[in-house]
Scaffold this motif. Structure first.
Motif, PDB file in Angstrom:
ATOM      1  N   GLY A 123       7.936 -17.785 -18.132  1.00  0.00           N
ATOM      2  CA  GLY A 123       7.231 -16.922 -17.200  1.00  0.00           C
ATOM      3  C   GLY A 123       5.853 -17.355 -16.775  1.00  0.00           C
ATOM      4  O   GLY A 123       5.350 -16.897 -15.745  1.00  0.00           O
ATOM      5  N   PHE A 124       5.206 -18.249 -17.545  1.00  0.00           N
ATOM      6  CA  PHE A 124       3.853 -18.667 -17.177  1.00  0.00           C
ATOM      7  C   PHE A 124       3.934 -19.908 -16.290  1.00  0.00           C
ATOM      8  O   PHE A 124       3.534 -21.003 -16.673  1.00  0.00           O
ATOM      9  N   ARG A 125       4.446 -19.702 -15.089  1.00  0.00           N
ATOM     10  CA  ARG A 125       4.740 -20.821 -14.195  1.00  0.00           C
ATOM     11  C   ARG A 125       3.537 -21.253 -13.366  1.00  0.00           C
ATOM     12  O   ARG A 125       3.581 -22.297 -12.711  1.00  0.00           O
ATOM     13  N   ASN A 126       2.494 -20.470 -13.361  1.00  0.00           N
ATOM     14  CA  ASN A 126       1.355 -20.760 -12.492  1.00  0.00           C
ATOM     15  C   ASN A 126       0.145 -21.130 -13.346  1.00  0.00           C
ATOM     16  O   ASN A 126      -0.301 -20.344 -14.186  1.00  0.00           O
ATOM     17  N   ASN A 127      -0.340 -22.330 -13.137  1.00  0.00           N
ATOM     18  CA  ASN A 127      -1.562 -22.724 -13.827  1.00  0.00           C
ATOM     19  C   ASN A 127      -2.455 -23.484 -12.870  1.00  0.00           C
ATOM     20  O   ASN A 127      -1.973 -24.130 -11.937  1.00  0.00           O
ATOM     21  N   CYS A 128      -3.722 -23.384 -13.125  1.00  0.00           N
ATOM     22  CA  CYS A 128      -4.689 -24.054 -12.259  1.00  0.00           C
ATOM     23  C   CYS A 128      -5.788 -24.669 -13.119  1.00  0.00           C
ATOM     24  O   CYS A 128      -6.357 -24.006 -13.991  1.00  0.00           O
ATOM     25  N   MET A 129      -6.034 -25.943 -12.887  1.00  0.00           N
ATOM     26  CA  MET A 129      -7.186 -26.616 -13.488  1.00  0.00           C
ATOM     27  C   MET A 129      -8.340 -26.496 -12.499  1.00  0.00           C
ATOM     28  O   MET A 129      -8.226 -26.934 -11.350  1.00  0.00           O
ATOM     29  N   VAL A 130      -9.400 -25.873 -12.938  1.00  0.00           N
ATOM     30  CA  VAL A 130     -10.576 -25.694 -12.081  1.00  0.00           C
ATOM     31  C   VAL A 130     -11.694 -26.572 -12.621  1.00  0.00           C
ATOM     32  O   VAL A 130     -11.979 -26.553 -13.825  1.00  0.00           O
ATOM     33  N   VAL A 131     -12.296 -27.364 -11.740  1.00  0.00           N
ATOM     34  CA  VAL A 131     -13.365 -28.272 -12.138  1.00  0.00           C
ATOM     35  C   VAL A 131     -14.672 -27.772 -11.522  1.00  0.00           C
ATOM     36  O   VAL A 131     -14.715 -27.355 -10.362  1.00  0.00           O
ATOM     37  N   TRP A 132     -15.749 -27.813 -12.323  1.00  0.00           N
ATOM     38  CA  TRP A 132     -17.018 -27.194 -11.965  1.00  0.00           C
ATOM     39  C   TRP A 132     -18.149 -28.209 -12.069  1.00  0.00           C
ATOM     40  O   TRP A 132     -18.185 -29.012 -12.997  1.00  0.00           O
ATOM     41  N   ASP A 133     -19.087 -28.114 -11.144  1.00  0.00           N
ATOM     42  CA  ASP A 133     -20.278 -28.964 -11.145  1.00  0.00           C
ATOM     43  C   ASP A 133     -21.420 -28.163 -11.769  1.00  0.00           C
ATOM     44  O   ASP A 133     -22.187 -27.480 -11.081  1.00  0.00           O
ATOM     45  N   VAL A 134     -21.520 -28.238 -13.109  1.00  0.00           N
ATOM     46  CA  VAL A 134     -22.483 -27.441 -13.866  1.00  0.00           C
ATOM     47  C   VAL A 134     -23.712 -28.295 -14.173  1.00  0.00           C
ATOM     48  O   VAL A 134     -23.569 -29.468 -14.558  1.00  0.00           O
ATOM     49  N   PRO A 135     -24.925 -27.765 -14.020  1.00  0.00           N
ATOM     50  CA  PRO A 135     -26.112 -28.525 -14.429  1.00  0.00           C
ATOM     51  C   PRO A 135     -25.974 -28.988 -15.881  1.00  0.00           C
ATOM     52  O   PRO A 135     -25.615 -28.196 -16.757  1.00  0.00           O
ATOM     53  N   ASP A 136     -26.239 -30.254 -16.121  1.00  0.00           N
ATOM     54  CA  ASP A 136     -26.009 -30.810 -17.455  1.00  0.00           C
ATOM     55  C   ASP A 136     -26.741 -30.037 -18.541  1.00  0.00           C
ATOM     56  O   ASP A 136     -26.216 -29.865 -19.650  1.00  0.00           O
ATOM     57  N   ALA A 137     -27.928 -29.569 -18.254  1.00  0.00           N
ATOM     58  CA  ALA A 137     -28.715 -28.851 -19.261  1.00  0.00           C
ATOM     59  C   ALA A 137     -28.092 -27.516 -19.635  1.00  0.00           C
ATOM     60  O   ALA A 137     -28.402 -26.957 -20.694  1.00  0.00           O
ATOM     61  N   ASP A 138     -27.218 -26.999 -18.779  1.00  0.00           N
ATOM     62  CA  ASP A 138     -26.613 -25.684 -19.021  1.00  0.00           C
ATOM     63  C   ASP A 138     -25.167 -25.762 -19.500  1.00  0.00           C
ATOM     64  O   ASP A 138     -24.501 -24.728 -19.637  1.00  0.00           O
TER      65      ASP A 138
END
Length: 358
Positions: free
Chosen positions: A260-275
């Protein structure tokens, strides 16, 4: 493999307790199925014994609910592992996928809806061997490889609430703390000869038998020169590997797609390195985020992202809504969504090299 639309109707309380209760925490004792039977019998008020539980695990694996039964190994701790991607031209996609998949050390490969459209994992006994495999893939395909090893693990758990009505993995698990665990690309696990042989013996799963740890010991003793391990020694080694993080968990590995868990998404984020740690620990603690980790930016390949999250859900719309929530309330930074559209390969990591390198 697909299951009938009403496959859950065939499950009883014992199956439900087994599926959702023993994806981890499977006992490391001489007769584990007897221990599980006692616990499930008390929970469900059913009279079951170890042989029945063993048979149910076999049946659920045959039905496709379980992909396998055994230990979930932790590639970045045992050896050297990396996520990688290529930009495969549409007219060569299948050819390139076959070339990548032909490498035994490639254990996962997915098509994703993005310019970088083929994402795979390479795991080897050493960083040198891992990088050699990546170089071979570049030479064989003519495609530049985007290499993104995990640098920090904030939260990783792929247990799935199959029987209940949860929309997301982890939805029922609230308040689990995430923490920043640094990962070395040169990890070797500091394995003893017995532990190296053991990991190779169990990488495809445990034998489905009443005395599975005895059977694993017998397998090691028959195939490994100089090893004469008892069942007790194998169990002690498994406990050490669990404590050291080489084994993440032991139990029934659910096939989340067919259940049933057929939907997945890899989300990539541009986070400030210090945070990074602040964001990673906060987001990794959310009850619908199944994976959260730090990987390097590759600006020379036009890859500015350093934080990765994954959400596994039953409906695409619900997954997208959760990503909207992440972006609005927790990660107000640039991001991209890479939806998985096809599974190209999915196996356990291969560790035969450990025998020569341990």
């Amino acid at each position: 493999m697909t299951l009938d639309a009403d496959w859950r109707a065939d499950l009883d309380a014992v199956d439900a307790a087994l599926i959702d209760g023993y994806q981890s925490g499977f006992p490391v004792v001489d007769r584990p199925f007897e221990t599980v039977a006692d616990a499930i019998g008390a929970e469900t008020c059913h009279d079951v014994d170890g042989n029945e539980i063993l048979e149910r695990v076999r049946d659920l694996r045959e039905a496709g609910v379980f992909r396998r039964f055994g230990a979930v190994l932790n590639p970045p701790v045992i050896g050297s592992s990396t996520l990688a991607a290529v930009q495969a031209p549409a007219d060569r996609f299948e050819e390139i996928a076959e070339t990548v998949n032909n490498h035994r050390q490639v254990n996962h490969n997915y098509r994703r809806d993005h310019e970088w459209n083929m994402w795979f994992v390479v795991t080897a006994g050493s960083r040198t061997r891992r990088d050699d495999i990546l170089a071979e893939i570049e030479a064989e395909t003519g495609c530049s490889v985007l290499t993104l090893p995990m640098l920090t693990d904030y939260y990783i758990d792929l247990e799935f609430p199959v029987v209940n009505g949860d929309r997301f993995a982890r939805e029922s698990v609230a308040g689990e703390d995430a923490s920043a665990t640094r990962i070395s690309e040169d990890a070797r696990g500091d394995l003893s000869p017995l532990e190296a042989d053991l990991l190779v013996a169990i990488q495809d799963g445990f034998p489905l038998s009443a005395t599975l740890y005895r059977d694993v010991a017998a397998d090691i003793n028959s195939s490994s020169a100089g090893i004469d391990a008892s069942s007790a020694e194998v169990r002690a080694a498994i406990r050490r590997l669990l404590a050291d993080g080489c084994i993440k968990r032991i139990g029934c590995v659910v096939n989340h797609v067919v259940t049933g868990f057929r939907n997945n998404c890899m989300v990539v984020w541009d986070v400030p390195d210090a945070d990074l740690d602040e964001y990673g620990e906060r987001v990794g603690s959310l009850p619908y985020v199944t994976l959260c980790y730090h990987r390097p930016r590759r600006p020379e390949q036009n890859w500015p992202y350093n934080l990765f999250t994954m959400i596994h859900g039953r409906e695409a719309e619900a997954v997208d809504a959760k990503i909207d929530e992440l972006a609005a309330e927790y990660l107000p930074v640039p991001h991209e969504r890479l939806y998985s559209t096809e599974t190209l390969k999915q196996t356990g990591a291969r560790y035969e090299e450990l025998l020569s390198e341990a």
